[in-house]
Design an enzyme around this catalytic site. Structure first.
Site, PDB file in Angstrom:
ATOM      1  N   GLU A   1       2.326  19.546  23.781  1.00  0.00           N
ATOM      2  CA  GLU A   1       1.541  20.761  23.539  1.00  0.00           C
ATOM      3  C   GLU A   1       2.385  21.984  23.869  1.00  0.00           C
ATOM      4  OE1 GLU A   1      -1.678  20.733  26.333  1.00  0.00           O
ATOM      5  OE2 GLU A   1      -2.496  18.852  25.601  1.00  0.00           O
TER       6      GLU A   1
ATOM      7  N   ASP B   1       1.778  31.009  27.707  1.00  0.00           N
ATOM      8  CA  ASP B   1       2.162  31.915  28.780  1.00  0.00           C
ATOM      9  C   ASP B   1       1.048  32.915  29.058  1.00  0.00           C
ATOM     10  OD1 ASP B   1       3.746  32.813  30.755  1.00  0.00           O
ATOM     11  OD2 ASP B   1       5.224  33.802  29.470  1.00  0.00           O
TER      12      ASP B   1
ATOM     13  N   CYS C   1      30.340  64.072  19.093  1.00  0.00           N
ATOM     14  CA  CYS C   1      30.937  65.204  18.377  1.00  0.00           C
ATOM     15  C   CYS C   1      30.617  66.552  18.996  1.00  0.00           C
ATOM     16  CB  CYS C   1      30.495  65.185  16.918  1.00  0.00           C
ATOM     17  SG  CYS C   1      28.754  65.581  16.706  1.00  0.00           S
TER      18      CYS C   1
ATOM     19  N   LYS D   1      10.755  23.555  30.032  1.00  0.00           N
ATOM     20  CA  LYS D   1      10.767  25.000  29.856  1.00  0.00           C
ATOM     21  C   LYS D   1      11.768  25.444  28.795  1.00  0.00           C
ATOM     22  CE  LYS D   1       8.677  27.505  32.248  1.00  0.00           C
ATOM     23  NZ  LYS D   1       8.541  27.895  33.654  1.00  0.00           N
TER      24      LYS D   1
ATOM     25  N   TYR E   1      -7.019  29.161  24.658  1.00  0.00           N
ATOM     26  CA  TYR E   1      -6.930  27.801  24.135  1.00  0.00           C
ATOM     27  C   TYR E   1      -7.303  26.842  25.266  1.00  0.00           C
ATOM     28  CZ  TYR E   1      -4.565  28.682  19.662  1.00  0.00           C
ATOM     29  OH  TYR E   1      -4.270  29.065  18.386  1.00  0.00           O
TER      30      TYR E   1
ATOM     31  N   LYS F   1       2.212  15.276  28.008  1.00  0.00           N
ATOM     32  CA  LYS F   1       1.216  14.594  28.839  1.00  0.00           C
ATOM     33  C   LYS F   1       1.095  13.157  28.345  1.00  0.00           C
ATOM     34  CE  LYS F   1      -1.387  18.866  29.404  1.00  0.00           C
ATOM     35  NZ  LYS F   1      -2.519  19.667  28.949  1.00  0.00           N
TER      36      LYS F   1
ATOM     37  N   CYS G   1      25.781  66.138  21.597  1.00  0.00           N
ATOM     38  CA  CYS G   1      26.105  64.787  21.145  1.00  0.00           C
ATOM     39  C   CYS G   1      27.396  64.300  21.813  1.00  0.00           C
ATOM     40  CB  CYS G   1      26.272  64.765  19.631  1.00  0.00           C
ATOM     41  SG  CYS G   1      26.905  63.199  19.013  1.00  0.00           S
TER      42      CYS G   1
ATOM     43  N   LYS H   1       3.312  25.191  25.887  1.00  0.00           N
ATOM     44  CA  LYS H   1       2.957  25.697  27.209  1.00  0.00           C
ATOM     45  C   LYS H   1       2.687  27.185  27.040  1.00  0.00           C
ATOM     46  CE  LYS H   1       4.114  25.507  32.060  1.00  0.00           C
ATOM     47  NZ  LYS H   1       3.856  26.898  32.424  1.00  0.00           N
TER      48      LYS H   1
ATOM     49  N   CYS I   1      21.436  63.819  17.045  1.00  0.00           N
ATOM     50  CA  CYS I   1      22.592  64.687  16.933  1.00  0.00           C
ATOM     51  C   CYS I   1      22.443  65.441  15.632  1.00  0.00           C
ATOM     52  CB  CYS I   1      23.851  63.833  16.905  1.00  0.00           C
ATOM     53  SG  CYS I   1      25.265  64.717  16.234  1.00  0.00           S
TER      54      CYS I   1
ATOM     55  N   CYS J   1      29.781  64.300  12.574  1.00  0.00           N
ATOM     56  CA  CYS J   1      29.743  63.367  13.702  1.00  0.00           C
ATOM     57  C   CYS J   1      30.351  62.019  13.312  1.00  0.00           C
ATOM     58  CB  CYS J   1      28.294  63.176  14.154  1.00  0.00           C
ATOM     59  SG  CYS J   1      28.110  62.014  15.505  1.00  0.00           S
TER      60      CYS J   1
HETATM   61  S1  IVH Z   1      -1.977  21.280  31.925  1.00  0.00           S
HETATM   62  C1  IVH Z   1      -2.532  18.761  35.327  1.00  0.00           C
HETATM   63  N1  IVH Z   1      -1.343  22.264  29.595  1.00  0.00           N
HETATM   64  O1  IVH Z   1       0.898  25.911  33.105  1.00  0.00           O
HETATM   65  C2  IVH Z   1      -1.972  19.672  34.355  1.00  0.00           C
HETATM   66  N2  IVH Z   1      -1.075  23.615  31.514  1.00  0.00           N
HETATM   67  O2  IVH Z   1       2.615  25.197  35.293  1.00  0.00           O
HETATM   68  C3  IVH Z   1      -2.307  21.081  34.586  1.00  0.00           C
HETATM   69  N3  IVH Z   1      -0.251  25.867  31.037  1.00  0.00           N
HETATM   70  O3  IVH Z   1      -1.505  26.343  35.602  1.00  0.00           O
HETATM   71  C4  IVH Z   1      -2.073  21.990  33.508  1.00  0.00           C
HETATM   72  N4  IVH Z   1      -0.122  25.634  28.858  1.00  0.00           N
HETATM   73  O4  IVH Z   1      -1.737  27.746  33.482  1.00  0.00           O
HETATM   74  C5  IVH Z   1      -1.419  22.478  30.914  1.00  0.00           C
HETATM   75  N5  IVH Z   1      -0.832  23.047  27.467  1.00  0.00           N
HETATM   76  C6  IVH Z   1      -0.923  23.241  28.771  1.00  0.00           C
HETATM   77  C7  IVH Z   1      -0.564  24.466  29.364  1.00  0.00           C
HETATM   78  C8  IVH Z   1      -0.641  24.614  30.737  1.00  0.00           C
HETATM   79  C9  IVH Z   1       0.057  26.453  29.872  1.00  0.00           C
HETATM   80  C10 IVH Z   1      -0.123  26.503  32.363  1.00  0.00           C
HETATM   81  C11 IVH Z   1      -1.360  26.421  33.208  1.00  0.00           C
HETATM   82  C12 IVH Z   1      -0.926  25.764  34.482  1.00  0.00           C
HETATM   83  C13 IVH Z   1       0.553  25.994  34.449  1.00  0.00           C
HETATM   84  C14 IVH Z   1       1.263  24.921  35.240  1.00  0.00           C
END
Ligand code: IVH
Length: 681
Positions: free
Chosen positions: A120, A124, A418, A321, A230, A297, A415, A122, A433, A439
């Site tokens: 999935e 932000d 020039c 990451k 989400y 996961k 500037c 991650k 400028c 220039c």
């Molecule tokens: S699962 C047991 N899935 O990442 C697993 N977290 O570093 C717990 N986050 O606090 C989180 N996208 O805020 C999960 N697809 C995703 C995520 C996600 C972002 C964030 C979340 C969590 C942090 C952990």
């Protein structure tokens, strides 16, 4: 709860229920499915109707009423929420090797050869817990330290992507949904623009903006912030069975009206994990929300259970990451760069730092206002951001690390390239400028522009050659072009005797030009072809344009205060006048225009299209038509006054015939140019 003494008619009660249901449905279509069915105005109308009913009969107000989304009274503090199931964090890996280790640990722990993961994005943003009881949203809480969070129910209710009531089959009696609240990139940019306009706090990135917006005591502020969400997991579940895999659970959440990303995919083994990582990394910048990596996961819940947890993170999940887009470094110097239009851009020279996978040594500070707002000074420790192919920028300066005596940065008044005056037009963020042709930083671009087809039309003088000539010190301004000799040119890279001879001939030919072309060729800011033509026909001679005041210039069609200022600033630079004199001495000439009043231009306001091959060069015809006030356009529409068609005319001729627009041949064109407009119908 009710303070009303009015009795509630059954029909109003029913209508309120109907409106609630419809509004919740349309909200779902709009925010969760991204596929609205009805216009916004219709939604607003229904919402107002429900608000009216609830005001009249307060007992109609319910926790899942869409009227609750607008925000209410401010709180004095957030209440604490104890998480029934702790909100865990994730372990991180930064390389394929580390991911291989993670996969090995999982395989060994489960004693299997291969594991199925759900990969999935991650997201932000910030983690959120949503508690639904009997399908109704009763509480929203932040993660806090994982054990205790803050009650932000009043705020989450304002977020359109979060359903106030679940729909569908098999909804658990109690369900705690977990996910990420985030701010889409576009919404973030718009919010920051609004904040800047209101002289309010500007957010460093979408995550900070999302967190700041969710943690508002006044939910009516949160309601104005473009937040979304989400869902990616569950906490408490009572009164229903969850599916056997994480993927199927996400689909269950989706079926209950919750917003789930379409990106997650089942991947088997590390190779497939890496492939997923690569493809999402490649699309990172194109997504409309920020992600900082991938979460893998273990898909099967029984396997998740078997693996269990270490301290505060699951053994069955890991975050891989992406390279960080923000890093900290030090400002060694602030330089001013002069762009091709003369725009001055302050650039921070940095202690080299790796950001987003490359070493960054320079970062833009945009303009004077930005530098002042961020208050970046030489010697400061700053946060640098590099997202995708975008030029790295200084996001903020860490004030607590500032050394004593660091001085505020000031944009120079002259500037640096020039020495010309720097002008900043009121209302514009960019200082420029005013050196124009003189220039050196602007020279290459101005020479390319001067030579271009619609300006002096110098055949054979390409961009590369201009750059070579300037770099070799053979030309310093546009006038120097006319003293280039065949043998000099023939000695240049990729040039021969023949092309050099041709170029000198083209230069010679270009000396005979028109006043509008010459004005356009000078490259004065915001003086395009149309403005050049208006100036030429209004004043008739270059001398008069140069002598004109701002007020007189503003009398010209389409010339406003900004353009007038640019023209005066250009004319006031002595070296611009020198270059013009030099051009005239070199033999550049044109016929002055007998000025006529605009009303006397027989083709004023007429749009004319040229098509097919004409015996006279297109640009020459165009100049003549424009001198009579016509607008020469490239496509035929209902507004086209006539089409001039030469031999082998194609689709434009056909379209003119379809639309019944007069079509003129070259003989008719001659009459038109002589002022006979009877042919236009
Ligand atoms: S699962 C047991 N899935 O990442 C697993 N977290 O570093 C717990 N986050 O606090 C989180 N996208 O805020 C999960 N697809 C995703 C995520 C996600 C972002 C964030 C979340 C969590 C942090 C952990």
């Amino acid at each position: 709860m009710s303070t009303s003494n009015k009795t509630l008619p059954a029909k109003d009660k029913q209508r309120a229920a109907e409106l609630r249901e419809q509004l919740n449905y349309h909200n779902y279509r709009y925010y969760v499915l991204d596929d609205p069915e009805i216009p916004d105005a219709e939604y607003d109308r229904m919402l107002r109707e429900l608000q009216g009913l609830e005001e009249h009969y307060p007992e109609l107000r319910s926790a899942d009423s869409p009227t609750q989304r607008v925000g209410g009274e401010a709180l004095s503090a957030f209440a604490e929420v104890q998480h029934e199931v702790p909100m865990l964090s994730l372990g991180n890996v930064f390389s394929e090797e580390e991911l291989v280790d993670f996969d090995r640990r999982c395989r060994e722990g489960l004693d299997v050869d291969e594991i199925e993961y759900l990969a999935e994005p991650k997201l932000d943003g910030l983690a959120i817990s949503l508690l639904y009881e009997d399908g109704v949203l009763v509480r929203g809480a932040t993660r806090g330290d994982g054990a205790t969070g803050e009650d932000v129910t009043h705020n989450v209710k304002t977020i359109g992507a979060i359903p106030l009531r679940l729909t569908g089959k098999g909804i658990p009696k109690r369900l705690e949904v977990r996910g990420e609240i985030y701010m889409p990139k576009k919404g973030f940019e718009e919010l920051n623009q609004r904040q800047r306009d209101n002289h309010a706090k500007v957010f460093a990135n979408p995550r900070n903006a999302a967190a700041g917006s969710l943690r508002q005591l006044d939910s009516s502020i949160t309601a104005t912030r473009p937040l979304s969400m989400y869902c990616y997991g569950v906490g408490v579940v009572e009164g229903a069975r969850l599916a056997k895999t994480h993927q199927a659970t996400l689909e269950q959440l989706r079926s209950w009206g919750l917003r789930v990303s379409n990106e997650p995919a089942v991947v088997k083994g590390v190779k497939a994990c890496e492939a997923y990582y690569e493809q999402l990394l490649a699309r990172r910048d194109a997504l409309d929300y920020e992600i900082d990596g991938i979460v893998y996961k273990v898909n099967r819940h029984d396997q998740q259970q078997a693996l269990g947890f270490v301290s505060r993170a699951p053994r069955w999940a890991i975050a891989r990451k992406f390279p960080a887009q923000e890093e900290m470094t030090r400002v060694l110097a602030i330089d001013i760069q002069v762009g091709r239009t003369g725009a001055l851009t302050p650039v921070a020279r940095l202690e080299p730092v790796a950001v987003g996978g490359v070493i960054v040594t320079n970062a833009t500070l945009h303009n004077e206002d930005e530098i002042r707002r961020k208050d970046v000074r030489v010697g400061d420790t700053v946060i640098v951001r590099r997202a995708g192919d975008v030029i790295p920028e200084v996001v903020s300066s860490i004030k607590s690390k500032r050394k004593k005596g660091a001085r505020q940065f000031k944009v120079p008044t002259k500037c640096p390239e020039c020495g010309s005056e720097v002008v900043r037009v009121e209302g514009e963020a960019v200082a420029r400028c005013s050196g124009g042709l003189f220039c050196p930083a602007q020279r290459k671009e101005s020479i390319k522009h001067f030579a271009s087809r619609r300006a002096m039309d110098i055949d054979g003088l390409g961009d590369k050659l201009v750059e070579q000539l300037v770099d070799a010190g053979m030309i310093h301004d546009v006038a120097d072009l006319y003293s280039l000799r065949v043998e000099q040119l023939a000695a240049m890279e990729r040039m021969g005797e023949k092309s050099a001879t041709n170029l000198v001939a083209a230069l010679e030919k270009s000396k005979s030009t028109t006043l509008p072309r010459f004005i356009f060729a000078l490259g004065i800011r915001e003086v395009g072809e149309a403005t050049a033509l208006n100036l030429a026909t209004h004043f008739g001679s270059l001398e008069k344009i140069i002598k004109a005041t701002e007020a007189q210039l503003e009398e010209v069609t389409d010339v406003g205060p900004v353009v007038a200022k640019n023209i005066v600033a250009f004319d006031h630079q002595a070296h611009n006048r020198e270059v013009i004199d030099k051009l005239i001495r070199a033999g550049v000439h044109w016929a002055d225009i007998k000025t006529r009043l605009l009303g006397e231009q027989p083709l004023a306001g007429k749009s004319i299209v040229l098509t097919g091959s004409l015996t006279e060069p297109r640009n020459a015809i165009k100049d003549k038509l424009q001198a009579l006030g016509a607008k020469v356009s490239s496509s035929v529409s209902k507004k086209t006054a006539c089409v001039i068609a030469g031999a082998d005319a194609g689709s434009k001729l056909a379209r003119a015939q379809d639309l019944g627009i007069p079509v003129l041949d070259e003989a008719a064109l001659k009459k038109l140019l002589a002022g006979d407009i009877s042919l236009l119908g």
